[in-house]
Design a protein around this motif. Sequence first.
Motif, PDB file in Angstrom:
ATOM      1  N   LEU A   1       0.827  -1.205   0.000  1.00  9.12           N
ATOM      2  CA  LEU A   1       0.000   0.000   0.000  1.00  9.12           C
ATOM      3  C   LEU A   1       0.862   1.257   0.000  1.00  9.12           C
ATOM      4  N   PHE A   2       0.661   2.081  -1.008  1.00  5.54           N
ATOM      5  CA  PHE A   2       1.340   3.363  -1.115  1.00  5.54           C
ATOM      6  C   PHE A   2       0.348   4.448  -0.715  1.00  5.54           C
ATOM      7  N   THR A   3       0.857   5.557  -0.218  1.00  5.24           N
ATOM      8  CA  THR A   3       0.025   6.709   0.104  1.00  5.24           C
ATOM      9  C   THR A   3       0.408   7.848  -0.830  1.00  5.24           C
TER      10      THR A   3
ATOM     11  N   LEU B   1       4.455  10.955  -1.757  1.00  2.82           N
ATOM     12  CA  LEU B   1       4.266   9.570  -2.167  1.00  2.82           C
ATOM     13  C   LEU B   1       5.031   8.755  -1.139  1.00  2.82           C
ATOM     14  N   LEU B   2       4.281   8.115  -0.267  1.00  4.77           N
ATOM     15  CA  LEU B   2       4.885   7.333   0.799  1.00  4.77           C
ATOM     16  C   LEU B   2       4.877   5.857   0.435  1.00  4.77           C
ATOM     17  N   LEU B   3       5.992   5.219   0.718  1.00  2.00           N
ATOM     18  CA  LEU B   3       6.153   3.794   0.455  1.00  2.00           C
ATOM     19  C   LEU B   3       5.444   2.987   1.540  1.00  2.00           C
TER      20      LEU B   3
ATOM     21  N   LEU C   1       8.683  12.574  -2.183  1.00  7.03           N
ATOM     22  CA  LEU C   1       8.076  11.923  -3.339  1.00  7.03           C
ATOM     23  C   LEU C   1       8.935  10.757  -3.832  1.00  7.03           C
ATOM     24  N   ALA C   2       9.133   9.792  -2.947  1.00  7.33           N
ATOM     25  CA  ALA C   2       9.904   8.609  -3.320  1.00  7.33           C
ATOM     26  C   ALA C   2       9.372   8.041  -4.634  1.00  7.33           C
ATOM     27  N   ILE C   3      10.227   7.494  -5.412  1.00  6.45           N
ATOM     28  CA  ILE C   3       9.984   6.921  -6.738  1.00  6.45           C
ATOM     29  C   ILE C   3       9.800   8.022  -7.779  1.00  6.45           C
ATOM     30  N   VAL C   4       8.882   8.954  -7.572  1.00  6.88           N
ATOM     31  CA  VAL C   4       8.697  10.051  -8.532  1.00  6.88           C
ATOM     32  C   VAL C   4       9.992  10.859  -8.612  1.00  6.88           C
TER      33      VAL C   4
ATOM     34  N   GLY D   1      13.882   4.910   2.709  1.00  7.08           N
ATOM     35  CA  GLY D   1      12.697   4.977   3.562  1.00  7.08           C
ATOM     36  C   GLY D   1      11.801   3.758   3.479  1.00  7.08           C
ATOM     37  N   GLY D   2      11.777   3.126   2.336  1.00 12.86           N
ATOM     38  CA  GLY D   2      10.935   1.945   2.161  1.00 12.86           C
ATOM     39  C   GLY D   2      11.645   0.654   2.521  1.00 12.86           C
ATOM     40  N   GLY D   3      12.895   0.756   2.963  1.00 13.35           N
ATOM     41  CA  GLY D   3      13.678  -0.429   3.298  1.00 13.35           C
ATOM     42  C   GLY D   3      14.514  -0.888   2.113  1.00 13.35           C
TER      43      GLY D   3
END
Length: 167
Positions: A13-15, A26-28, A123-126, A143-145
């Motif tokens: 689940l992403f936020t 964009l949260l991991l 904005l992780a990934i973006v 942040g997402g490991g």
Amino acid sequence: MILQTTLATPLGLFTLAADEAGLCALLLPAEKATPKPTTREVAANSHPLLAEAANQLLAYLSGRLLVFDLPLSIHGTPFQQQVWQELLRIPYGQTRTYGELAERIGGRNKARAVGGAAHANPLAIVIPCHRLVGGGGKLTGFGGGLPMKQALLNLEHNTLNATRKNA
């Protein structure tokens, strides 16, 4: 007012969150959203930007999107903004070390500060902080490991290899 939604993906689940100016978070799956009184939970398809961000994130995670095209609303110090702009310049499927990125913005001695700015990336990934690695290509903080970081790097590597084979 910040509108926020959760999105189920193959990686969890992403936020996603947006304000009046653009996508602001964009949260991991491993990251927790901090509830704010000015945040309202909505369905992704009820807001055009959140719907488009969700579509682009799913396309990225399936290997169909290499570059995000979304209005962004990112807030940080001038140094953080500079680091985030450099992160956006790392091509899909490639990595840079903290030292290399630091050198681009003023000197290798800023590598730790680059790491701090990457960690603050909303904005992780973006803004692809997963493409930032330690010396010798070693996976470091994310942040997402580290398993998520490795999964994202593998996704990009595999997508590029598939594209080359089909060309």
